[in-house]
Design an enzyme around this catalytic site. Structure first.
Site, PDB file in Angstrom:
ATOM      1  N   LYS A 234      34.214 -21.166 -25.010  1.00 52.91           N
ATOM      2  CA  LYS A 234      35.505 -20.635 -25.288  1.00 52.91           C
ATOM      3  C   LYS A 234      36.008 -19.977 -24.149  1.00 52.91           C
ATOM      4  O   LYS A 234      37.140 -19.967 -23.758  1.00 52.91           O
ATOM      5  CB  LYS A 234      35.206 -19.423 -26.200  1.00 52.91           C
ATOM      6  CG  LYS A 234      36.169 -18.315 -26.230  1.00 52.91           C
ATOM      7  CD  LYS A 234      35.801 -17.093 -27.426  1.00 52.91           C
ATOM      8  CE  LYS A 234      34.922 -16.005 -26.823  1.00 52.91           C
ATOM      9  NZ  LYS A 234      35.802 -14.974 -26.011  1.00 52.91           N
ATOM     10  N   ASN A 235      34.994 -19.105 -23.392  1.00 51.01           N
ATOM     11  CA  ASN A 235      35.490 -18.510 -22.096  1.00 51.01           C
ATOM     12  C   ASN A 235      35.799 -19.703 -20.833  1.00 51.01           C
ATOM     13  O   ASN A 235      36.364 -19.112 -19.665  1.00 51.01           O
ATOM     14  CB  ASN A 235      34.334 -17.491 -21.596  1.00 51.01           C
ATOM     15  CG  ASN A 235      34.554 -16.455 -22.834  1.00 51.01           C
ATOM     16  OD1 ASN A 235      35.492 -16.113 -23.401  1.00 51.01           O
ATOM     17  ND2 ASN A 235      33.381 -15.463 -22.637  1.00 51.01           N
TER      18      ASN A 235
ATOM     19  N   CYS B  42      37.826  -8.214 -28.129  1.00 54.26           N
ATOM     20  CA  CYS B  42      36.917  -7.369 -28.664  1.00 54.26           C
ATOM     21  C   CYS B  42      36.957  -5.901 -27.998  1.00 54.26           C
ATOM     22  O   CYS B  42      37.129  -5.795 -26.767  1.00 54.26           O
ATOM     23  CB  CYS B  42      35.547  -7.802 -28.548  1.00 54.26           C
ATOM     24  SG  CYS B  42      35.065  -9.376 -29.521  1.00 54.26           S
TER      25      CYS B  42
ATOM     26  N   ARG C  74      38.476  -1.353 -21.873  1.00 53.52           N
ATOM     27  CA  ARG C  74      38.640  -2.887 -20.639  1.00 53.52           C
ATOM     28  C   ARG C  74      39.699  -2.544 -19.973  1.00 53.52           C
ATOM     29  O   ARG C  74      40.833  -3.086 -20.072  1.00 53.52           O
ATOM     30  CB  ARG C  74      38.759  -3.844 -21.508  1.00 53.52           C
ATOM     31  CG  ARG C  74      37.391  -4.106 -22.287  1.00 53.52           C
ATOM     32  CD  ARG C  74      37.592  -5.239 -23.504  1.00 53.52           C
ATOM     33  NE  ARG C  74      37.114  -6.476 -22.789  1.00 53.52           N
ATOM     34  CZ  ARG C  74      36.984  -7.900 -23.356  1.00 53.52           C
ATOM     35  NH1 ARG C  74      36.787  -7.624 -24.654  1.00 53.52           N
ATOM     36  NH2 ARG C  74      36.704  -8.835 -22.716  1.00 53.52           N
TER      37      ARG C  74
ATOM     38  N   ASP D 277      27.037 -11.252 -23.241  1.00 49.69           N
ATOM     39  CA  ASP D 277      27.616 -11.629 -24.441  1.00 49.69           C
ATOM     40  C   ASP D 277      26.443 -12.188 -25.330  1.00 49.69           C
ATOM     41  O   ASP D 277      26.528 -12.363 -26.576  1.00 49.69           O
ATOM     42  CB  ASP D 277      28.350 -12.765 -24.272  1.00 49.69           C
ATOM     43  CG  ASP D 277      29.877 -12.679 -23.769  1.00 49.69           C
ATOM     44  OD1 ASP D 277      30.175 -11.292 -23.624  1.00 49.69           O
ATOM     45  OD2 ASP D 277      30.632 -13.362 -23.279  1.00 49.69           O
TER      46      ASP D 277
ATOM     47  N   ARG E 233      36.471 -16.334 -34.233  1.00 50.21           N
ATOM     48  CA  ARG E 233      37.357 -16.578 -32.940  1.00 50.21           C
ATOM     49  C   ARG E 233      36.653 -17.235 -31.953  1.00 50.21           C
ATOM     50  O   ARG E 233      37.190 -17.773 -31.101  1.00 50.21           O
ATOM     51  CB  ARG E 233      37.440 -15.341 -32.654  1.00 50.21           C
ATOM     52  CG  ARG E 233      38.692 -14.646 -33.426  1.00 50.21           C
ATOM     53  CD  ARG E 233      38.819 -13.056 -32.652  1.00 50.21           C
ATOM     54  NE  ARG E 233      38.702 -13.153 -31.260  1.00 50.21           N
ATOM     55  CZ  ARG E 233      38.219 -12.099 -30.686  1.00 50.21           C
ATOM     56  NH1 ARG E 233      37.902 -10.893 -31.135  1.00 50.21           N
ATOM     57  NH2 ARG E 233      38.220 -12.228 -29.259  1.00 50.21           N
TER      58      ARG E 233
HETATM   59  N1  EPU Z   1      36.683  -4.053 -14.845  1.00 49.88           N
HETATM   60  C1  EPU Z   1      37.310  -3.125 -14.231  1.00 49.88           C
HETATM   61  N2  EPU Z   1      38.653  -3.419 -13.985  1.00 49.88           N
HETATM   62  C2  EPU Z   1      39.451  -4.566 -14.159  1.00 49.88           C
HETATM   63  C3  EPU Z   1      38.689  -5.735 -14.947  1.00 49.88           C
HETATM   64  C4  EPU Z   1      37.049  -5.476 -15.310  1.00 49.88           C
HETATM   65  O1  EPU Z   1      36.857  -2.272 -14.171  1.00 49.88           O
HETATM   66  O2  EPU Z   1      40.562  -4.770 -13.653  1.00 49.88           O
HETATM   67  C5  EPU Z   1      35.215  -4.105 -15.212  1.00 49.88           C
HETATM   68  C6  EPU Z   1      34.914  -3.959 -16.915  1.00 49.88           C
HETATM   69  O3  EPU Z   1      35.446  -2.748 -17.312  1.00 49.88           O
HETATM   70  C7  EPU Z   1      33.408  -4.592 -16.868  1.00 49.88           C
HETATM   71  C8  EPU Z   1      33.316  -5.447 -15.798  1.00 49.88           C
HETATM   72  O4  EPU Z   1      34.530  -5.191 -14.933  1.00 49.88           O
HETATM   73  O5  EPU Z   1      32.731  -3.339 -16.659  1.00 49.88           O
HETATM   74  C9  EPU Z   1      33.175  -6.934 -16.247  1.00 49.88           C
HETATM   75  O6  EPU Z   1      34.664  -7.428 -16.899  1.00 49.88           O
HETATM   76  P1  EPU Z   1      35.368  -8.722 -16.802  1.00 49.88           P
HETATM   77  O7  EPU Z   1      36.357  -8.629 -16.279  1.00 49.88           O
HETATM   78  O8  EPU Z   1      34.592  -9.562 -16.069  1.00 49.88           O
HETATM   79  O9  EPU Z   1      35.200  -9.049 -18.304  1.00 49.88           O
HETATM   80  P2  EPU Z   1      36.703  -9.753 -18.864  1.00 49.88           P
HETATM   81  O10 EPU Z   1      37.221 -10.915 -18.155  1.00 49.88           O
HETATM   82  O11 EPU Z   1      37.457  -8.766 -19.830  1.00 49.88           O
HETATM   83  C10 EPU Z   1      34.956 -11.887 -19.888  1.00 49.88           C
HETATM   84  C11 EPU Z   1      34.944 -12.687 -21.289  1.00 49.88           C
HETATM   85  C12 EPU Z   1      33.927 -11.556 -22.014  1.00 49.88           C
HETATM   86  C13 EPU Z   1      32.663 -11.207 -20.954  1.00 49.88           C
HETATM   87  C14 EPU Z   1      33.010 -10.704 -19.999  1.00 49.88           C
HETATM   88  C15 EPU Z   1      31.873 -10.484 -19.154  1.00 49.88           C
HETATM   89  C16 EPU Z   1      36.666 -13.989 -21.674  1.00 49.88           C
HETATM   90  C17 EPU Z   1      37.958 -13.995 -22.374  1.00 49.88           C
HETATM   91  N3  EPU Z   1      35.813 -12.485 -21.880  1.00 49.88           N
HETATM   92  O12 EPU Z   1      35.751 -10.722 -20.146  1.00 49.88           O
HETATM   93  O13 EPU Z   1      33.467 -12.188 -23.174  1.00 49.88           O
HETATM   94  O14 EPU Z   1      31.867 -10.317 -21.953  1.00 49.88           O
HETATM   95  O15 EPU Z   1      33.985 -11.813 -19.186  1.00 49.88           O
HETATM   96  O16 EPU Z   1      31.032 -11.623 -18.806  1.00 49.88           O
HETATM   97  O17 EPU Z   1      36.292 -14.715 -20.780  1.00 49.88           O
HETATM   98  C18 EPU Z   1      32.912 -12.551 -25.557  1.00 49.88           C
HETATM   99  O18 EPU Z   1      33.177 -13.781 -25.273  1.00 49.88           O
HETATM  100  O19 EPU Z   1      32.550 -12.069 -26.591  1.00 49.88           O
HETATM  101  C19 EPU Z   1      33.544 -11.802 -24.392  1.00 49.88           C
HETATM  102  C20 EPU Z   1      33.474 -10.329 -24.553  1.00 49.88           C
END
Ligand code: EPU
Length: 408
Positions: A22-23, A116, A121, A297, A387
């Site tokens: 997915k990701n 989620c 976030r 995850d 999803r």
């Molecule tokens: N963060 C910030 N500021 C930002 C962006 C992120 O402080 O602008 C912090 C977040 O609060 C968190 C950390 O950085 O503490 C990591 O967040 P990241 O941005 O890496 O997460 P994401 O891109 O929103 C993706 C996956 C998530 C997975 C995370 C971490 C997708 C669509 N989602 O989220 O997947 O948990 O990376 O590996 O790729 C899932 O598949 O169930 C899922 C939640």
């Protein structure tokens, strides 16, 4: 919304094939915004989040069709319109509109991005990346006349902010240096796809150097989903050890497999197939961290295994508060205690129960628990699990699970 009724406690056995990640798939779909032409994507998973991402692309005039198992995306004739807030609020990956829309049209409203809700976030790093490359904020949107290469330095390795920075830099004028990037395997997949489209990207560990280019259609085969693979391995360990999980991205799963061993399991790998067996359950601690660390995850998924065995402790350094799902697991007899960003999972008598899916991975944790608990369980809001898990019903039936899915 659907719900699933599970008559659990049966030994599950057989082979299942893990679908595309997915990701990895989601950034690649949004990367098509940058492209003038037709792209070919193999192994695109049929899951709810991917359908919504494709619907978003279609809403801008993208054409999507399938032929002989491959998905083709034609983004030759995209035209700007404000993203549908209803669609954008359904998936987290709609944040990639920032990179996609800004690159293609020079503007992107900042809608209420979904996904989620297990933790706050923030998107400050995504916005900073847009601003660094020359965009500005204007009436709740990011806008730019043109994007120009710049230096971006991330304070932590965010997957989403790295994806957006790559999308923006790949179409910006000149050279961009990005440091502190995420290095999850799905970031490499995005880079591989963009390279096939004519992009100029060099990566060294957490540093990227990107020179903006006009991009043409490209091709990619989506890597296997390590989170889906890990989920079925935990299901196997809790239901007799009889499941072989095929098409696993074994190279990406070492920290998870090490975590299983620490909990008293053993595993064997043959090509891309993995099977695992629980020998002598042991108490152990798991700490999540960005790749190549233990994936956040998979921490909700491993919690039921700890309860099934000798207990354990989880610290999540990526999403410090990602423990809301434990309230749902308590409906299945799992006893836990969360204090200062750390969850203690006690050895528990797992029993049948009823719960709604709290989020994607927490929902799968409930389903795995229900499948291993004797008696009838019910999990509502199954769509949340669908999803991210392809062909769930068929895969579980193939393994001998006694399940019924009902539209509510
Ligand atoms: N963060 C910030 N500021 C930002 C962006 C992120 O402080 O602008 C912090 C977040 O609060 C968190 C950390 O950085 O503490 C990591 O967040 P990241 O941005 O890496 O997460 P994401 O891109 O929103 C993706 C996956 C998530 C997975 C995370 C971490 C997708 C669509 N989602 O989220 O997947 O948990 O990376 O590996 O790729 C899932 O598949 O169930 C899922 C939640």
């Amino acid at each position: 919304m659907k719900k699933i009724i599970v008559n659990g406690g049966k030994r599950l056995e057989g082979e299942i094939r893990v679908g595309g990640s997915k990701n990895a798939a989601l950034p690649i779909i949004f990367a098509c915004f940058l492209i003038n032409g037709v792209s070919e994507i193999d192994n695109l998973p049929h899951i709810g989040d991917v359908q919504i991402a494709l619907d978003i692309l279609r809403s801008f005039g993208g054409r999507v069709w399938r032929c002989e198992g491959k998905t083709y995306i034609d983004t030759t004739r995209l035209s700007y319109r404000a993203p549908d807030p209803k669609l954008a609020s359904k998936i987290r990956a709609s944040t990639y509109l920032l990179g996609g829309c800004l690159s293609r049209f020079g503007r992107c409203p900042i809608p209420n991005f979904g996904g989620c809700n297990f933790s706050p976030r923030p998107i400050d790093m995504h916005i900073d990346a847009c601003l660094s490359l020359g965009a500005r904020l204007c009436d709740g949107a990011v806008v730019c006349d043109r994007l120009r290469g710049a230096d971006i330095s991330f304070r932590l390795p965010s997957v989403g902010a790295t994806v957006n920075a790559i999308l923006l830099a790949a179409s910006a004028e000149g050279e961009t240096h990005i440091s502190g990037c995420a290095r999850e395997p799905h970031i490499d997949s995005l880079i591989d796809f963009l390279l096939s489209c004519g992009a100029d990207i060099k990566r060294e560990d957490r540093e990227l150097c990107i020179v903006g280019r006009e991009l043409h259609g490209g091709s990619i085969s989506i890597i296997g989903d390590m989170i889906e693979a890990g989920s079925y391995l935990v299901l196997s360990l809790m239901s007799g050890g009889g499941i072989t999980v095929n098409n696993c991205p074994t190279d990406h799963m070492q920290s998870f497999l090490d975590g299983l061993c620490d909990l008293g399991a053993t595993y064997s790998v043959s090509g891309s197939s993995i099977s695992a067996e629980l020998l002598y359950p042991k108490y152990s601690s798991v700490t999540t961290s960005p790749y190549p660390g233990f994936p956040t995850d998979l921490q909700p998924i491993i919690a039921p295994l700890m309860a099934f065995g000798a207990g354990g402790e989880i610290t999540d350094t990526v999403w410090r508060d990602r423990f809301g799902y434990l309230a749902s697991l308590s409906h299945f007899g799992i006893v836990s205690d969360t204090r200062s960003g750390r969850a203690k999972i006690y050895p528990s008598t797992i029993q049948s129960g009823r719960s709604c899916a709290p989020d994607l991975r927490g929902g799968m944790a409930c389903l795995i628990t229900a499948l291993s608990a004797t008696g009838e369980s019910e999990i509502s809001d199954l769509d949340i699990i669908l999803r991210g898990y392809e062909d769930l019903e068929n895969k579980l039936r193939t393994l001998g699970a006694d399940i019924k899915i009902i539209d509510t």
